[in-house]
Motif scaffolding. Structure first.
Motif, mmCIF file in Angstrom:
data_model
loop_
_atom_site.group_PDB
_atom_site.id
_atom_site.type_symbol
_atom_site.label_atom_id
_atom_site.label_comp_id
_atom_site.label_asym_id
_atom_site.label_seq_id
_atom_site.Cartn_x
_atom_site.Cartn_y
_atom_site.Cartn_z
ATOM 1 N N LYS A 1 0.832 -1.217 0.000
ATOM 2 C CA LYS A 1 0.000 0.000 0.000
ATOM 3 C C LYS A 1 0.862 1.262 0.000
ATOM 4 C CE LYS A 1 -3.949 -2.052 2.362
ATOM 5 N NZ LYS A 1 -4.729 -2.089 3.614
ATOM 6 N N GLU A 2 1.875 1.296 0.874
ATOM 7 C CA GLU A 2 2.764 2.458 0.952
ATOM 8 C C GLU A 2 3.542 2.650 -0.351
ATOM 9 O OE1 GLU A 2 5.224 1.956 4.390
ATOM 10 O OE2 GLU A 2 3.596 2.467 5.774
ATOM 11 N N PHE A 3 4.046 1.566 -0.908
ATOM 12 C CA PHE A 3 4.812 1.603 -2.153
ATOM 13 C C PHE A 3 3.967 2.168 -3.299
ATOM 14 C CE2 PHE A 3 6.405 -0.710 -5.971
ATOM 15 C CZ PHE A 3 7.695 -0.196 -5.996
ATOM 16 N N ILE A 4 2.738 1.665 -3.435
ATOM 17 C CA ILE A 4 1.838 2.136 -4.488
ATOM 18 C C ILE A 4 1.543 3.618 -4.302
ATOM 19 C CG2 ILE A 4 -0.532 1.956 -5.393
ATOM 20 C CD1 ILE A 4 1.359 -0.346 -6.276
ATOM 21 N N ARG A 5 1.187 4.025 -3.114
ATOM 22 C CA ARG A 5 0.836 5.433 -2.854
ATOM 23 C C ARG A 5 2.025 6.363 -3.070
ATOM 24 N NH1 ARG A 5 -2.940 3.650 2.140
ATOM 25 N NH2 ARG A 5 -4.637 2.911 0.827
ATOM 26 N N ASP A 6 3.199 5.954 -2.615
ATOM 27 C CA ASP A 6 4.396 6.787 -2.803
ATOM 28 C C ASP A 6 4.704 6.985 -4.283
ATOM 29 O OD1 ASP A 6 4.692 7.005 -0.070
ATOM 30 O OD2 ASP A 6 6.365 5.580 0.068
ATOM 31 N N HIS A 7 4.666 5.912 -5.059
ATOM 32 C CA HIS A 7 5.029 6.020 -6.476
ATOM 33 C C HIS A 7 3.933 6.680 -7.300
ATOM 34 C CE1 HIS A 7 9.013 4.371 -6.398
ATOM 35 N NE2 HIS A 7 8.570 3.591 -5.421
ATOM 36 N N TYR A 8 2.690 6.588 -6.863
ATOM 37 C CA TYR A 8 1.613 7.341 -7.497
ATOM 38 C C TYR A 8 1.881 8.838 -7.317
ATOM 39 C CZ TYR A 8 -2.969 9.390 -8.288
ATOM 40 O OH TYR A 8 -3.994 10.187 -8.745
ATOM 41 N N LYS A 9 2.228 9.235 -6.089
ATOM 42 C CA LYS A 9 2.517 10.648 -5.798
ATOM 43 C C LYS A 9 3.697 11.153 -6.614
ATOM 44 C CE LYS A 9 0.766 10.582 -1.076
ATOM 45 N NZ LYS A 9 1.158 10.544 0.338
ATOM 46 N N MET A 10 4.673 10.278 -6.875
ATOM 47 C CA MET A 10 5.855 10.665 -7.662
ATOM 48 C C MET A 10 5.566 10.673 -9.158
ATOM 49 S SD MET A 10 9.112 8.979 -5.750
ATOM 50 C CE MET A 10 8.456 7.547 -4.917
ATOM 51 N N GLY A 11 4.388 10.222 -9.549
ATOM 52 C CA GLY A 11 4.004 10.251 -10.954
ATOM 53 C C GLY A 11 4.516 9.091 -11.782
ATOM 54 N N HIS A 12 4.953 8.026 -11.133
ATOM 55 C CA HIS A 12 5.426 6.859 -11.889
ATOM 56 C C HIS A 12 4.242 6.113 -12.510
ATOM 57 C CE1 HIS A 12 9.163 6.991 -9.172
ATOM 58 N NE2 HIS A 12 9.413 7.604 -10.314
ATOM 59 N N GLU A 13 4.458 5.629 -13.715
ATOM 60 C CA GLU A 13 3.400 4.916 -14.428
ATOM 61 C C GLU A 13 3.394 3.426 -14.097
ATOM 62 O OE1 GLU A 13 2.068 3.851 -19.001
ATOM 63 O OE2 GLU A 13 3.540 5.422 -18.654
ATOM 64 N N LYS A 14 4.587 2.833 -13.961
ATOM 65 C CA LYS A 14 4.696 1.399 -13.689
ATOM 66 C C LYS A 14 5.682 1.143 -12.561
ATOM 67 C CE LYS A 14 3.362 -0.618 -18.034
ATOM 68 N NZ LYS A 14 3.506 -1.796 -18.854
ATOM 69 N N VAL A 15 5.381 0.094 -11.794
ATOM 70 C CA VAL A 15 6.279 -0.358 -10.730
ATOM 71 C C VAL A 15 6.284 -1.884 -10.731
ATOM 72 C CG1 VAL A 15 5.967 1.693 -9.281
ATOM 73 C CG2 VAL A 15 4.442 -0.269 -8.977
ATOM 74 N N VAL A 16 7.278 -2.446 -10.059
ATOM 75 C CA VAL A 16 7.431 -3.900 -9.982
ATOM 76 C C VAL A 16 7.389 -4.320 -8.516
ATOM 77 C CG1 VAL A 16 8.984 -5.838 -10.435
ATOM 78 C CG2 VAL A 16 8.863 -3.942 -12.054
ATOM 79 N N ILE A 17 6.617 -5.367 -8.247
ATOM 80 C CA ILE A 17 6.589 -5.945 -6.908
ATOM 81 C C ILE A 17 7.145 -7.363 -7.013
ATOM 82 C CG2 ILE A 17 5.155 -6.658 -4.965
ATOM 83 C CD1 ILE A 17 3.219 -4.392 -5.761
ATOM 84 N N ILE A 18 8.210 -7.624 -6.239
ATOM 85 C CA ILE A 18 8.871 -8.925 -6.245
ATOM 86 C C ILE A 18 8.371 -9.694 -5.034
ATOM 87 C CG2 ILE A 18 11.096 -10.115 -6.194
ATOM 88 C CD1 ILE A 18 12.273 -7.310 -7.157
ATOM 89 N N HIS A 19 7.588 -10.745 -5.287
ATOM 90 C CA HIS A 19 7.025 -11.543 -4.198
ATOM 91 C C HIS A 19 7.599 -12.942 -4.166
ATOM 92 C CE1 HIS A 19 4.621 -12.879 -7.580
ATOM 93 N NE2 HIS A 19 4.152 -11.648 -7.712
ATOM 94 N N GLY A 20 8.321 -13.330 -5.201
ATOM 95 C CA GLY A 20 8.878 -14.668 -5.271
ATOM 96 C C GLY A 20 7.826 -15.690 -5.665
ATOM 97 N N ILE A 21 8.244 -16.936 -5.756
ATOM 98 C CA ILE A 21 7.333 -18.005 -6.164
ATOM 99 C C ILE A 21 6.883 -18.772 -4.923
ATOM 100 C CG2 ILE A 21 7.078 -20.071 -7.570
ATOM 101 C CD1 ILE A 21 9.223 -18.832 -9.440
ATOM 102 N N GLY A 22 7.789 -19.411 -4.225
ATOM 103 C CA GLY A 22 7.498 -20.100 -2.966
ATOM 104 C C GLY A 22 6.179 -20.841 -2.948
ATOM 105 N N THR A 23 5.430 -20.666 -1.847
ATOM 106 C CA THR A 23 4.137 -21.343 -1.684
ATOM 107 C C THR A 23 2.992 -20.539 -2.281
ATOM 108 O OG1 THR A 23 3.770 -20.331 0.472
ATOM 109 C CG2 THR A 23 4.903 -22.475 0.439
ATOM 110 N N GLY A 24 3.267 -19.305 -2.690
ATOM 111 C CA GLY A 24 2.237 -18.470 -3.316
ATOM 112 C C GLY A 24 1.497 -17.566 -2.349
#
Length: 83
Positions: free
Chosen positions: A23-46
């Motif tokens: 939530k914080e990451f999305i809101r911060d980058h929205y405020k900065m005007g970024h169009e795309k971001v990447v979230i790395i969650h890994g594969i693991g158990t899902g």
């Protein structure tokens, strides 16, 4: 391809911390005007992938998101335009 995009690495996080960080990451980058971001969650158990998806589905600032075709341990997020 996505190496130049801002990214959040969630390896080692639990579900509650993941919710907060995404939530914080999305809101911060929205405020900065970024169009795309990447979230790395890994594969693991899902568990983290599912948690990320749940947060993104509810987040009003998110236009769309999808798993990276070349690395299913990452989700690419397109943010709405910051007017």
């Amino acid at each position: 391809m996505n190496s130049n995009l801002p990214s959040l690495d969630l390896h080692g996080m639990d579900r509650e911390i993941t919710r907060i960080l995404v939530k914080e990451f999305i809101r911060d980058h929205y405020k900065m005007g970024h169009e795309k971001v990447v979230i790395i969650h890994g594969i693991g158990t899902g568990i983290l992938k599912k948690t990320v998806r749940e947060v993104l589905e509810r987040e009003k600032l998110v236009k769309s998101f999808y798993l990276d075709f070349f690395n299913i341990g990452t989700t690419i997020v397109t943010l709405k335009k910051n007017n």
